[in-house]
Design an enzyme around this catalytic site. Structure first.
Site, PDB file in Angstrom:
ATOM      1  N   HIS A  62      -4.839  -3.464   6.160  1.00 44.62           N
ATOM      2  CA  HIS A  62      -4.699  -3.677   4.709  1.00 44.62           C
ATOM      3  C   HIS A  62      -6.091  -3.985   4.162  1.00 44.62           C
ATOM      4  O   HIS A  62      -6.454  -5.132   3.915  1.00 44.62           O
ATOM      5  CB  HIS A  62      -3.721  -4.824   4.446  1.00 44.62           C
ATOM      6  CG  HIS A  62      -3.586  -5.167   2.995  1.00 44.62           C
ATOM      7  ND1 HIS A  62      -3.130  -4.279   2.049  1.00 44.62           N
ATOM      8  CD2 HIS A  62      -3.859  -6.306   2.314  1.00 44.62           C
ATOM      9  CE1 HIS A  62      -3.131  -4.849   0.862  1.00 44.62           C
ATOM     10  NE2 HIS A  62      -3.575  -6.086   1.000  1.00 44.62           N
ATOM     11  N   ASP A  68       0.843  -1.206   0.000  1.00 41.71           N
ATOM     12  CA  ASP A  68       0.000   0.000   0.000  1.00 41.71           C
ATOM     13  C   ASP A  68       0.880   1.259   0.000  1.00 41.71           C
ATOM     14  O   ASP A  68       0.589   2.232  -0.697  1.00 41.71           O
ATOM     15  CB  ASP A  68      -0.930  -0.033   1.214  1.00 41.71           C
ATOM     16  CG  ASP A  68      -1.662  -1.359   1.292  1.00 41.71           C
ATOM     17  OD1 ASP A  68      -2.324  -1.723   0.308  1.00 41.71           O
ATOM     18  OD2 ASP A  68      -1.534  -2.069   2.311  1.00 41.71           O
TER      19      ASP A  68
END
Ligand code: NAD
Ligand code: LMR
Length: 332
Positions: free
Chosen positions: A193, A165
């Site tokens: 996440h 990410d």
């Protein structure tokens, strides 16, 4: 001169799901020295389920055919107590990826139980200093399950991957500013996440300038945040399969920085909270971190504004819900 001059002692690196898509990209990066260093020999200990063992045999043949000088041994097994034996580093990848119509959290019922037995096996046979990265989704909660089932290993040695990410955030900023990724520093991820994650731009720089001066707040809190948070789904829709090469690359970045240091840079790692920023103890939450001497140090003194607080709170709520959903897998 002996050919091992300058070489360190061989370490043991376990990878689960080694015959899967991420494994296929990850093993070659580890073998080439990208993760643990060019003077660090490695024995690979590769775990699959019985139905994956034939594919794993093929992967091992290809690894041997690549003739990597740093690979001092390869073990392929479907027994976690063999794969994790004396392991110094473990990549927990093996688990099912989601399909188009699923959220990552929908995988918890399918994948959560895997991390009970693997946590127990890590507890029983791995090195006491083992460094564990959890990639299999939902990775924060799977790391929590593995950690809870490995009570003799310090919980800070269990982490989950939000580096993909972070790398996505870097990629978006670099593209918009028209600079290379190397010019972007200190953007990092808070939380889970999952779509609730918060890529925090407030301390980031773009070629030495403050990111919040280079980009508009509208973009940072709108398209930027949305693109990073939902990139996994966009890739599944475009590729028909979940991200693999970029996931492997991020796993290498995470473990390399943990092992070799982050050189003062802030990096994103999810790890069991010790109460930092009001996150309940034990929740595996992504924080801004620095890595030094093999340790992860949470950067615990950053200012939090109202928007950041609301995103942190949203992630706490989501992770508490996931923890509740797996309470029977937490071993106590
Ligand atoms: P894949 O299906 O290609 O490979 C998974 C492999 O794991 C298979 O070979 C399977 O046989 C094996 N496996 C299943 N259960 C196992 C077990 N109990 N022990 C050992 N091996 C087992 O999937 P993939 O694309 O490699 O993705 C793996 C996981 O990583 C998925 O859960 C995916 O959602 C996740 N992922 C996470 C991130 C992240 O940023 N955290 C990014 C990408 C993918
Ligand atoms: C990703 O972020 O690419 C992975 O977690 C795969 C997914 O399901 O989104």
């Amino acid at each position: 001169m002996c050919e091992n001059d300058g070489m360190k002692e061989t370490i043991r690196v376990a990878v689960t799901g080694a015959a899967g898509n991420i494994g296929y990209a990850l093993l070659w990066r580890i073998a080439s020295g990208d993760c643990f260093g060019s003077n660090q020999p490695v024995t690979l200990q590769l775990l699959e389920i019985p139905s994956g063992m034939q594919r794993l045999d093929g992967v091992i043949m290809e690894l041997k055919d690549s003739a990597f000088p740093l690979i001092h041994g390869i073990v392929g097994t479907d027994d976690p107590s063999i794969a994790f034996k004396d392991a110094d580093a473990i990549f927990l990848v093996g688990s099912r990826p989601r399909t188009k119509d699923m959220d990552r959290a929908d995988l918890v019922a399918a994948n959560g139980p895997i991390f009970v037995g693997q946590g127990q096996a890590i507890d029983a046979v791995a090195s006491q200093n083992v460094k564990v990265i959890t990639v299999g989704n939902p990775c924060n909660t799977n790391a929590l399950i593995a950690c809870a089932n490995a009570p003799s290993i310090p919980s800070k040695q269990f982490t989950a991957m939000t580096r993909l990410d972070q790398n996505r955030a870097v990629g978006q900023m670099a593209e918009r500013a028209g600079v290379s990724a190397s010019k972007i520093q200190d953007v990092f991820i808070w939380g889970n996440h999952a779509n609730t994650m918060y890529p925090d731009p407030r301390f980031a720089s773009v070629d030495g300038k403050e990111a919040t001066h280079v980009f508009s707040e509208d973009w940072l809190q709108g398209d930027f945040l949305g693109t990073v948070a939902t990139r996994g789904k966009a890739i599944i829709e475009a590729r028909g399969a979940s991200s693999a090469a970029s996931a492997a690359s991020a796993a290498v970045d995470h473990m390399r920085d943990w092992w070799q240091g982050s050189n003062g840079r802030i990096v994103s790692m999810a790890l069991p909270s010790e109460g930092w920023y009001g996150v309940p103890e034990g929740l595996v939450f992504s924080f801004p971190c620095r890595c030094e001497n093999g340790e992860v140090i949470v950067v615990d003194n950053l200012d939090i504004d109202a928007f950041a607080q609301s995103k942190i709170d949203e992630n706490i709520t989501a992770l508490l819900e996931e923890r509740e959903a797996v309470s029977e897998l937490l071993g106590h």
